[in-house]
Design a protein around this motif. Structure first.
Motif, PDB file in Angstrom:
ATOM      1  N   PRO A   1       0.811  -1.223   0.000  1.00 32.18           N
ATOM      2  CA  PRO A   1       0.000   0.000   0.000  1.00 32.18           C
ATOM      3  C   PRO A   1       0.846   1.277   0.000  1.00 32.18           C
ATOM      4  N   THR A   2       2.102   1.180   0.435  1.00 33.37           N
ATOM      5  CA  THR A   2       2.977   2.349   0.484  1.00 33.37           C
ATOM      6  C   THR A   2       3.969   2.397  -0.677  1.00 33.37           C
ATOM      7  N   GLY A   3       4.195   1.268  -1.324  1.00 34.71           N
ATOM      8  CA  GLY A   3       5.221   1.192  -2.358  1.00 34.71           C
ATOM      9  C   GLY A   3       6.594   0.881  -1.794  1.00 34.71           C
ATOM     10  N   TYR A   4       6.652   0.630  -0.497  1.00 35.09           N
ATOM     11  CA  TYR A   4       7.920   0.332   0.171  1.00 35.09           C
ATOM     12  C   TYR A   4       7.875  -1.055   0.800  1.00 35.09           C
ATOM     13  N   LYS A   5       9.022  -1.517   1.220  1.00 33.71           N
ATOM     14  CA  LYS A   5       9.153  -2.829   1.847  1.00 33.71           C
ATOM     15  C   LYS A   5       8.380  -2.864   3.161  1.00 33.71           C
ATOM     16  N   ASN A   6       7.742  -3.997   3.422  1.00 33.30           N
ATOM     17  CA  ASN A   6       7.097  -4.222   4.708  1.00 33.30           C
ATOM     18  C   ASN A   6       7.540  -5.601   5.205  1.00 33.30           C
ATOM     19  N   GLU A   7       7.001  -6.060   6.305  1.00 34.13           N
ATOM     20  CA  GLU A   7       7.442  -7.320   6.904  1.00 34.13           C
ATOM     21  C   GLU A   7       7.243  -8.513   5.959  1.00 34.13           C
ATOM     22  N   ASN A   8       6.083  -8.605   5.324  1.00 33.29           N
ATOM     23  CA  ASN A   8       5.819  -9.724   4.417  1.00 33.29           C
ATOM     24  C   ASN A   8       6.742  -9.704   3.210  1.00 33.29           C
ATOM     25  N   ILE A   9       6.970  -8.522   2.651  1.00 31.51           N
ATOM     26  CA  ILE A   9       7.859  -8.405   1.498  1.00 31.51           C
ATOM     27  C   ILE A   9       9.295  -8.736   1.904  1.00 31.51           C
ATOM     28  N   ALA A  10       9.710  -8.307   3.083  1.00 28.58           N
ATOM     29  CA  ALA A  10      11.066  -8.615   3.555  1.00 28.58           C
ATOM     30  C   ALA A  10      11.266 -10.118   3.686  1.00 28.58           C
ATOM     31  N   LEU A  11      10.273 -10.824   4.208  1.00 24.99           N
ATOM     32  CA  LEU A  11      10.378 -12.279   4.340  1.00 24.99           C
ATOM     33  C   LEU A  11      10.390 -12.965   2.972  1.00 24.99           C
ATOM     34  N   SER A  12       9.573 -12.468   2.035  1.00 20.94           N
ATOM     35  CA  SER A  12       9.585 -13.008   0.668  1.00 20.94           C
ATOM     36  C   SER A  12      10.941 -12.790   0.013  1.00 20.94           C
ATOM     37  N   TRP A  13      11.513 -11.600   0.243  1.00 24.84           N
ATOM     38  CA  TRP A  13      12.823 -11.307  -0.325  1.00 24.84           C
ATOM     39  C   TRP A  13      13.888 -12.231   0.249  1.00 24.84           C
ATOM     40  N   LEU A  14      13.820 -12.504   1.557  1.00 24.03           N
ATOM     41  CA  LEU A  14      14.788 -13.424   2.156  1.00 24.03           C
ATOM     42  C   LEU A  14      14.671 -14.818   1.544  1.00 24.03           C
ATOM     43  N   ASP A  15      13.454 -15.302   1.317  1.00 22.30           N
ATOM     44  CA  ASP A  15      13.267 -16.592   0.650  1.00 22.30           C
ATOM     45  C   ASP A  15      13.888 -16.564  -0.748  1.00 22.30           C
ATOM     46  N   HIS A  16      13.662 -15.488  -1.482  1.00 21.06           N
ATOM     47  CA  HIS A  16      14.211 -15.296  -2.830  1.00 21.06           C
ATOM     48  C   HIS A  16      15.746 -15.308  -2.779  1.00 21.06           C
ATOM     49  N   PHE A  17      16.316 -14.589  -1.828  1.00 18.70           N
ATOM     50  CA  PHE A  17      17.771 -14.514  -1.664  1.00 18.70           C
ATOM     51  C   PHE A  17      18.358 -15.886  -1.360  1.00 18.70           C
ATOM     52  N   ILE A  18      17.776 -16.580  -0.396  1.00 20.72           N
ATOM     53  CA  ILE A  18      18.275 -17.907  -0.001  1.00 20.72           C
ATOM     54  C   ILE A  18      18.195 -18.883  -1.169  1.00 20.72           C
ATOM     55  N   LYS A  19      17.096 -18.841  -1.907  1.00 19.34           N
ATOM     56  CA  LYS A  19      16.924 -19.726  -3.066  1.00 19.34           C
ATOM     57  C   LYS A  19      18.018 -19.489  -4.115  1.00 19.34           C
ATOM     58  N   HIS A  20      18.319 -18.224  -4.417  1.00 18.90           N
ATOM     59  CA  HIS A  20      19.252 -17.918  -5.491  1.00 18.90           C
ATOM     60  C   HIS A  20      20.719 -18.036  -5.108  1.00 18.90           C
ATOM     61  N   ILE A  21      21.042 -17.965  -3.825  1.00 16.79           N
ATOM     62  CA  ILE A  21      22.447 -18.148  -3.450  1.00 16.79           C
ATOM     63  C   ILE A  21      22.741 -19.587  -3.091  1.00 16.79           C
ATOM     64  N   GLY A  22      21.700 -20.410  -2.979  1.00 15.21           N
ATOM     65  CA  GLY A  22      21.913 -21.814  -2.643  1.00 15.21           C
ATOM     66  C   GLY A  22      22.371 -22.012  -1.215  1.00 15.21           C
ATOM     67  N   ALA A  23      21.899 -21.194  -0.306  1.00 14.59           N
ATOM     68  CA  ALA A  23      22.307 -21.286   1.096  1.00 14.59           C
ATOM     69  C   ALA A  23      21.997 -22.671   1.653  1.00 14.59           C
ATOM     70  N   GLY A  24      22.954 -23.216   2.349  1.00 14.90           N
ATOM     71  CA  GLY A  24      22.790 -24.515   2.992  1.00 14.90           C
ATOM     72  C   GLY A  24      23.067 -25.700   2.092  1.00 14.90           C
ATOM     73  N   LEU A  25      23.414 -25.455   0.824  1.00 20.46           N
ATOM     74  CA  LEU A  25      23.629 -26.560  -0.106  1.00 20.46           C
ATOM     75  C   LEU A  25      25.078 -27.036  -0.162  1.00 20.46           C
ATOM     76  N   GLU A  26      26.014 -26.233   0.357  1.00 20.65           N
ATOM     77  CA  GLU A  26      27.407 -26.642   0.321  1.00 20.65           C
ATOM     78  C   GLU A  26      28.041 -26.430   1.677  1.00 20.65           C
ATOM     79  N   LYS A  27      29.075 -27.200   1.938  1.00 26.18           N
ATOM     80  CA  LYS A  27      29.773 -27.090   3.217  1.00 26.18           C
ATOM     81  C   LYS A  27      30.922 -26.093   3.066  1.00 26.18           C
ATOM     82  N   PRO A  28      31.188 -25.312   4.131  1.00 26.57           N
ATOM     83  CA  PRO A  28      32.294 -24.342   4.061  1.00 26.57           C
ATOM     84  C   PRO A  28      33.650 -25.007   3.985  1.00 26.57           C
TER      85      PRO A  28
END
Length: 120
Positions: free
Chosen positions: A93-120
């Protein structure tokens, strides 16, 4: 190293910025080359979107961006053929990030970087 961050592939930079998607009709704007920002006296004839972009220091292609539009639902003609289809388009409604959008973005980020798929 304290946090076991020893490779550039683990370092990301996120940037959130507003982008103007319309311009005043019938106006010519001339600015000096050193001008970094331009402010318009009228906000009635343009819209802005918020874009969140992420890059990695190892030189890989940037992650697909998150585009946040002002509104209550996504209108079909907002999405043009020049998008790749990997972008995330969100609305608020504001055109800015809110809590739901921030959580969606984190899911998007984790998916695209492959977090948790490789060992350090």
């Amino acid at each position: 190293m304290k946090y076991n961050i020893c490779y550039a592939k683990y370092i990301y930079n996120m940037h959130e910025s507003g982008v103007r998607i319309g311009c005043p009709i019938g106006e010519i704007v001339i600015v000096l080359t050193g001008v970094k920002e331009l402010y318009s006296a009228s906000s009635e004839n343009h819209r802005s979107v918020t874009i969140i972009e992420v890059i990695c220091t190892d030189g890989r292609l940037p992650l697909p961006p998150l585009i946040i539009c002002l509104g209550e639902k996504i209108i079909d003609n907002w999405v043009y053929n020049n998008l790749t289809g990997t972008e995330v388009i969100a609305i608020s409604p504001t055109g800015y990030k809110n809590e739901n959008i921030a959580l969606s973005w984190l899911d998007h980020f984790i998916k695209h970087i492959g977090a948790g798929l490789e060992k350090p």
